[in-house]
Motif scaffolding. Sequence first.
Motif, PDB file in Angstrom:
ATOM      1  N   VAL A   1       0.873  -1.565  -0.620  1.00  4.38           N
ATOM      2  CA  VAL A   1       0.086  -0.292   0.490  1.00  4.38           C
ATOM      3  C   VAL A   1       1.342   1.187  -0.014  1.00  4.38           C
ATOM      4  CG1 VAL A   1      -0.405   0.077   2.497  1.00  4.38           C
ATOM      5  CG2 VAL A   1      -1.646   1.316   0.661  1.00  4.38           C
ATOM      6  N   ASP A   2       0.612   2.189  -0.399  1.00  6.70           N
ATOM      7  CA  ASP A   2       0.913   3.250  -0.803  1.00  6.70           C
ATOM      8  C   ASP A   2       0.095   4.028  -0.535  1.00  6.70           C
ATOM      9  OD1 ASP A   2       2.255   6.066  -1.872  1.00  6.70           O
ATOM     10  OD2 ASP A   2       3.100   5.290  -2.940  1.00  6.70           O
ATOM     11  N   LEU A   3       0.810   5.030   0.944  1.00  8.01           N
ATOM     12  CA  LEU A   3      -0.082   5.727   2.141  1.00  8.01           C
ATOM     13  C   LEU A   3      -0.035   7.550   1.382  1.00  8.01           C
ATOM     14  CD1 LEU A   3      -0.347   3.688   4.804  1.00  8.01           C
ATOM     15  CD2 LEU A   3      -1.775   4.161   3.037  1.00  8.01           C
ATOM     16  N   SER A   4       0.771   7.686   0.285  1.00 13.10           N
ATOM     17  CA  SER A   4       1.613   9.112  -0.218  1.00 13.10           C
ATOM     18  C   SER A   4       0.273   9.166  -0.937  1.00 13.10           C
ATOM     19  CB  SER A   4       2.602   9.170  -0.279  1.00 13.10           C
ATOM     20  OG  SER A   4       2.829   8.449  -1.948  1.00 13.10           O
ATOM     21  N   ALA A   5      -0.279   8.182  -2.238  1.00 10.34           N
ATOM     22  CA  ALA A   5      -0.983   8.614  -2.895  1.00 10.34           C
ATOM     23  C   ALA A   5      -2.232   8.363  -2.230  1.00 10.34           C
ATOM     24  CB  ALA A   5      -0.641   7.360  -3.854  1.00 10.34           C
ATOM     25  N   LEU A   6      -3.591   8.786  -3.592  1.00  9.05           N
ATOM     26  CA  LEU A   6      -4.656   9.632  -2.699  1.00  9.05           C
ATOM     27  C   LEU A   6      -6.236   8.496  -3.664  1.00  9.05           C
ATOM     28  CD1 LEU A   6      -7.010   9.372  -0.533  1.00  9.05           C
ATOM     29  CD2 LEU A   6      -7.417  12.125  -1.073  1.00  9.05           C
ATOM     30  N   ILE A   7      -7.174   7.858  -4.015  1.00  2.00           N
ATOM     31  CA  ILE A   7      -7.758   8.252  -4.654  1.00  2.00           C
ATOM     32  C   ILE A   7      -9.643   8.191  -3.591  1.00  2.00           C
ATOM     33  CG2 ILE A   7      -8.413   5.938  -4.286  1.00  2.00           C
ATOM     34  CD1 ILE A   7      -8.915   5.590  -7.372  1.00  2.00           C
ATOM     35  N   TYR A   8     -10.071   8.760  -4.500  1.00  2.00           N
ATOM     36  CA  TYR A   8     -12.091   9.240  -3.711  1.00  2.00           C
ATOM     37  C   TYR A   8     -12.764   7.592  -4.165  1.00  2.00           C
ATOM     38  CZ  TYR A   8     -10.479  13.788  -1.747  1.00  2.00           C
ATOM     39  OH  TYR A   8      -9.810  14.500  -1.399  1.00  2.00           O
ATOM     40  N   HIS A   9     -13.184   6.751  -2.971  1.00  3.79           N
ATOM     41  CA  HIS A   9     -14.290   6.565  -3.079  1.00  3.79           C
ATOM     42  C   HIS A   9     -15.716   6.386  -3.148  1.00  3.79           C
ATOM     43  CE1 HIS A   9     -15.475   1.878  -3.082  1.00  3.79           C
ATOM     44  NE2 HIS A   9     -15.547   1.915  -4.696  1.00  3.79           N
ATOM     45  N   LYS A  10     -16.748   5.945  -3.781  1.00  5.00           N
ATOM     46  CA  LYS A  10     -18.379   5.889  -3.728  1.00  5.00           C
ATOM     47  C   LYS A  10     -18.763   4.445  -3.609  1.00  5.00           C
ATOM     48  CE  LYS A  10     -17.918   9.869  -7.398  1.00  5.00           C
ATOM     49  NZ  LYS A  10     -18.784   9.913  -8.756  1.00  5.00           N
ATOM     50  N   GLU A  11     -18.648   4.637  -2.329  1.00  3.86           N
ATOM     51  CA  GLU A  11     -18.815   2.797  -1.174  1.00  3.86           C
ATOM     52  C   GLU A  11     -20.102   2.676  -1.948  1.00  3.86           C
ATOM     53  OE1 GLU A  11     -17.315   0.268   0.881  1.00  3.86           O
ATOM     54  OE2 GLU A  11     -17.931   0.326  -1.078  1.00  3.86           O
ATOM     55  N   SER A  12     -20.254   1.671  -2.543  1.00  5.09           N
ATOM     56  CA  SER A  12     -21.792   0.898  -2.844  1.00  5.09           C
ATOM     57  C   SER A  12     -22.544   1.643  -3.401  1.00  5.09           C
ATOM     58  CB  SER A  12     -22.233   0.558  -1.141  1.00  5.09           C
ATOM     59  OG  SER A  12     -21.634  -0.098  -0.723  1.00  5.09           O
ATOM     60  N   VAL A  13     -21.869   2.432  -4.491  1.00  4.83           N
ATOM     61  CA  VAL A  13     -23.003   2.816  -5.877  1.00  4.83           C
ATOM     62  C   VAL A  13     -23.713   1.503  -6.343  1.00  4.83           C
ATOM     63  CG1 VAL A  13     -22.705   4.005  -8.045  1.00  4.83           C
ATOM     64  CG2 VAL A  13     -21.659   4.247  -5.727  1.00  4.83           C
ATOM     65  N   ALA A  14     -22.647   0.422  -7.169  1.00  2.00           N
ATOM     66  CA  ALA A  14     -23.046  -0.363  -7.909  1.00  2.00           C
ATOM     67  C   ALA A  14     -24.644  -1.305  -7.446  1.00  2.00           C
ATOM     68  CB  ALA A  14     -22.757  -0.830  -8.799  1.00  2.00           C
ATOM     69  N   VAL A  15     -23.884  -1.548  -5.565  1.00  3.36           N
ATOM     70  CA  VAL A  15     -24.747  -2.406  -4.910  1.00  3.36           C
ATOM     71  C   VAL A  15     -25.935  -2.468  -4.129  1.00  3.36           C
ATOM     72  CG1 VAL A  15     -24.480  -5.024  -4.009  1.00  3.36           C
ATOM     73  CG2 VAL A  15     -22.683  -4.475  -6.037  1.00  3.36           C
ATOM     74  N   GLY A  16     -25.356  -0.944  -3.717  1.00  2.58           N
ATOM     75  CA  GLY A  16     -26.310  -0.751  -2.556  1.00  2.58           C
ATOM     76  C   GLY A  16     -25.879  -1.313  -1.059  1.00  2.58           C
ATOM     77  N   LYS A  17     -25.986  -0.427  -0.328  1.00  4.64           N
ATOM     78  CA  LYS A  17     -25.263  -1.235   1.056  1.00  4.64           C
ATOM     79  C   LYS A  17     -25.878  -2.189   1.776  1.00  4.64           C
ATOM     80  CE  LYS A  17     -23.850   3.811   2.246  1.00  4.64           C
ATOM     81  NZ  LYS A  17     -23.153   4.110   1.661  1.00  4.64           N
ATOM     82  N   ARG A  18     -26.871  -2.873   1.224  1.00  2.00           N
ATOM     83  CA  ARG A  18     -27.344  -3.902   1.805  1.00  2.00           C
ATOM     84  C   ARG A  18     -28.116  -4.566   0.801  1.00  2.00           C
ATOM     85  NH1 ARG A  18     -26.338  -6.701   6.885  1.00  2.00           N
ATOM     86  NH2 ARG A  18     -28.730  -7.625   6.725  1.00  2.00           N
ATOM     87  N   SER A  19     -27.854  -5.875   0.269  1.00  3.98           N
ATOM     88  CA  SER A  19     -28.945  -6.411  -0.805  1.00  3.98           C
ATOM     89  C   SER A  19     -28.724  -7.494  -0.680  1.00  3.98           C
ATOM     90  CB  SER A  19     -28.557  -5.751  -2.063  1.00  3.98           C
ATOM     91  OG  SER A  19     -27.580  -6.077  -2.418  1.00  3.98           O
ATOM     92  N   ALA A  20     -29.646  -8.442  -1.301  1.00  3.00           N
ATOM     93  CA  ALA A  20     -29.851 -10.174  -1.490  1.00  3.00           C
ATOM     94  C   ALA A  20     -28.417  -9.835  -2.383  1.00  3.00           C
ATOM     95  CB  ALA A  20     -31.177 -10.718  -1.924  1.00  3.00           C
ATOM     96  N   LEU A  21     -28.049  -9.527  -3.239  1.00  4.28           N
ATOM     97  CA  LEU A  21     -27.227 -10.206  -4.338  1.00  4.28           C
ATOM     98  C   LEU A  21     -25.608 -10.117  -3.080  1.00  4.28           C
ATOM     99  CD1 LEU A  21     -26.095 -10.060  -6.909  1.00  4.28           C
ATOM    100  CD2 LEU A  21     -25.627  -8.036  -7.221  1.00  4.28           C
ATOM    101  N   LYS A  22     -25.381  -9.011  -2.449  1.00  2.98           N
ATOM    102  CA  LYS A  22     -25.154  -8.618  -1.293  1.00  2.98           C
ATOM    103  C   LYS A  22     -24.472  -9.501  -0.538  1.00  2.98           C
ATOM    104  CE  LYS A  22     -21.624  -5.303   0.851  1.00  2.98           C
ATOM    105  NZ  LYS A  22     -21.837  -3.880   1.175  1.00  2.98           N
ATOM    106  N   GLU A  23     -25.831 -10.040  -0.149  1.00  6.17           N
ATOM    107  CA  GLU A  23     -25.724 -10.815   1.188  1.00  6.17           C
ATOM    108  C   GLU A  23     -25.571 -11.996   0.675  1.00  6.17           C
ATOM    109  OE1 GLU A  23     -26.663 -10.803   4.650  1.00  6.17           O
ATOM    110  OE2 GLU A  23     -26.351  -8.464   4.030  1.00  6.17           O
ATOM    111  N   PHE A  24     -25.647 -12.386  -0.482  1.00  5.18           N
ATOM    112  CA  PHE A  24     -25.316 -14.086  -0.825  1.00  5.18           C
ATOM    113  C   PHE A  24     -24.108 -13.674  -1.318  1.00  5.18           C
ATOM    114  CE2 PHE A  24     -24.434 -16.940  -4.333  1.00  5.18           C
ATOM    115  CZ  PHE A  24     -25.310 -18.139  -4.382  1.00  5.18           C
TER     116      PHE A  24
END
Length: 305
Positions: A209-232
Amino acid sequence: MKSVSIVTVNFNQPKVTEDLLRSLDEVNTYPNLEIIVVDNGSKPNPVPEWIPRYPGVKFVRSEKNTGFAGGNNIGIQHATGEYLFLINNDTEVTAELIGKLVATMDANPKIGMISPKIHYFDQPGMLQYTGYTPMNYYTARNACIGQFEQDRGQYDSLSGVTGYAHGAAMMIRREALEKAGVMAENYFLYYEELDWCERIRKAGYEIHVDLSALIYHKESVAVGKRSALKEFFMNRNRILFIRKNGSAGQFFIFCCYFMLAVVPRNLIQYIKNKEYSFIPVFLEAITWHFTNKADSDNLGYPLTR
């Protein structure tokens, strides 16, 4: 200057993908890039509209959703770079991100894969990832270091070897890719990058891991916070990861732990939260392993559900 192939996968999130492309064009300062976007069976198909709008981007269309691993593997097949940077379409880059990762990879040929520091996009300054602890093969548990903490630089000294790369942003050396192979597609979603890291390590490389490098993440945009797909897939693949990477003894102890601790805990949680529809999905995730080999390409989940 090393050539870098950016690979990202779109599935029914054209606006999110366009935001990433804009950040690569307007924010990124690393010049030697090849950008590959794989559309993973989106409906409607956005590629015909994208081609004239983004003439410098290579678009590849899959007519079906092949999952996280499958979509990225399609992109990898079209990549020509010495380094390949796989990033989620729900990320946005910072100016020096790619250049810093390349410099770190160049300086240490033992690095097979590297991830940057990740902040949550909607809460800049909040950490999502600064590395992973090693996996406990008896419980299939590990920790994402720094997650949900405000970034005060408290983990920056951890740059170097880490337990696992983060699937949202991972740069791989082509030589490591050729030795370890591509991601296992039967995970479909979740744990595939952890499995990939294990195979990269077995091929003789380190995960950094290189902690001098940074990216921003829009967590769970595609799957959702909780879903049947994710649980499975979270539950099926947790078991699958240990089946594939643990010893027979580790897998036996893990199964005892899972059945005695995880199963009752999850069922109680579903009932308490009135998430009754998750109960059969969870049980399907477990019973899949009774009828399928570890390398089976039977996903076990009807994606049209």
